[in-house]
Design an enzyme around this catalytic site. Sequence first.
Site: not given
Length: 683
Positions: A145, A150
């Site tokens: 992901d 992130n």
Amino acid sequence: MPAQQTDRGAMLKPGDPVRLGPYRLLDRLGEGGQGAVYLAETGDGERVAVKLLHARHADGPDVRARFLREIELARQVAEFCTARVLDAGESDGAPYVVSEYIDGVSLQKSVEREGPRSGAALHRIAVGTATALAAIHQAGIVHRDFKPANVLLGPDGPRVIDFGISRALDTMGTTTSGVVGTPTYMSPEQIGGQRVGAASDVFSWAATMVFAATGRPPFGHDSIPAVLHRILTAEPDLSAIPDELRQLLAHCLTKDPAARPSASQAMLALISHRSAPPGAAHSPHRTDPLGQGLDTVPSRARRKVAYGVAAVACAAVVTGAAIAVPSWLSADPPVPTVTSATTVSPSPAGVTTAPTSTAGPGPTPTAAPSPPRFSADAVGKALGTLRGHTDDVETVATTSVGGRQVVVSGSRDRTVRLWDLATRRPLARLSGHTNWVRKVAVTDLDGDRIAVSGSDDGTVRLWDLARRKPLGRPIDQGEPVFSLAVAQDDGRPVAITGGRDGSVRVWDLSTRKEIGKRRKGHSGAVFSVAAAGAEFFTAGADGEVKRWSLHSGEGESVTTHTGQASVVETATLDGGTVVLSGGGDQEVWVDEPTGGERRLPYLGHSGWVYSIAVAEVAGRTLVVSGGNDGTARVHDLATGKDVGRPFKDHDHNVFGLATAVLGGRTVVVSAGGDDTLRVWRLT
């Protein structure tokens, strides 16, 4: 690791916990599909980020325990440009993960507020995130992901977070069809529900860099069906990407995972200002400039520099300083010396003379009906599947019991299992371990054929294979047993174990007592042990492969991988012993035991090399290697050339390998992260 945000206006909400384990919660940082993220404080006043996952992700104590074991792998990631994973636990049935707190805004928020990056600022983000991804992959983890949300822009440079959570949730059965990720940044193989490996992260990284440079993802951000269709069928829009990045990102965004460079190759391309050629990750000879830096390093001293480049890259990200790249990474390097190929003396007909280290001493040789004939066309053909384990199969060994060829396997489901190799049928399920079974080996004790298993529960257990039951009391090592091999010391069966703390220990299997003192040899976990006569070899998380005397003394360095060393094995070549090892650099290295010049490495894997086995077939010594790219590959030890086709039936990591002779032909048994063992031909 947890998704951290610094928009801290929202304090704790009604219903939020005030404490998770030993951590006092101070503020709610954000919430997503997986759970809520909090700013917290330890008992010593250190600030950390805690991600509390929704209770629906862990329905039952066994599922939660499995999640926590998966998260433990993330703690092995080198700290290059990542948010360190510090702890994990559970509260009221819901698991949580604790990581280093990064006081910075996400790349997503930063670009939305301040606009795209360019010049040195963009280059620093690219170098830092590629370095972080390389470290994650070298620990055997696929992020799954990777996206702008992130990546946190901290005061000391970009940090990648949330690695390992998606895989952990997937093992808990909280995802369907294995599709995990954010649609805009997903790879084609993620969308298609195929096996997701390190190459998928490289695709997502490149898409994230396009967003950083342009403020928009490479395939648009309108309706999800439209974006997914473009990812599968259209070329990315790279028209606004700076020239020095465009070619590299184009190669990373190719549809074919096998044609993408690895994260470490992308990192080297960035710091040496080179672009990645097509197929860099899988070129059989790696003659391209990107691959030369690591693949043709002529000495151990230069290999140590390669891993240090990652630290230098991250330091430069913080200061904005120019990166001094060693000349051997930026110029055409010398070609290493390659030992001339020789013919290995054939073994007796039908006898596997070089089993894997986990298999221990073989049974009394018995003649097969006829010598095995070698045909490269037969290599890799599937013969059957052994099903029964309910979690990743970590290890496998083969032996003979009562004239029957059997397979012994160990799994994260905490069991050791016994199988009939000829019929592929289960023979026994041996219970007793209370945590992952990391390694199994077979040997003789008092005239009986036994299996020896090592586990994360800190014990070494012995099993009577003929009677299919435990044999006496276990050895209590008091710490997780990460690796194990068996040997004979003047006729006395012994077990050599490697621990999480970097120590090695030798045990008398008859008395269950330790021989000598515990020896510390690695600065991280010992992932593999291989015994060879009065010596043994170890591979560790620090990248070192070491040679030891069975009786006493410190370990001597044999070689140093540019990442973690995950497996070591020995073989015979030119009448002497050579050491085979593999790890995060995606290669199998062949070294002299005394640390001399190494031969040209065996290439082909696109992920961490987890396992190695050796077999002599019709006068040829064959090396079989397995990795987290889901494949097993065969090489000729003398020539270094590929043999036959790769075995690709596993849809997850190949954790273990063993060879055996069945019906006059040599076969391989591979242990996979897909909960199965596979049997396939070597002749």
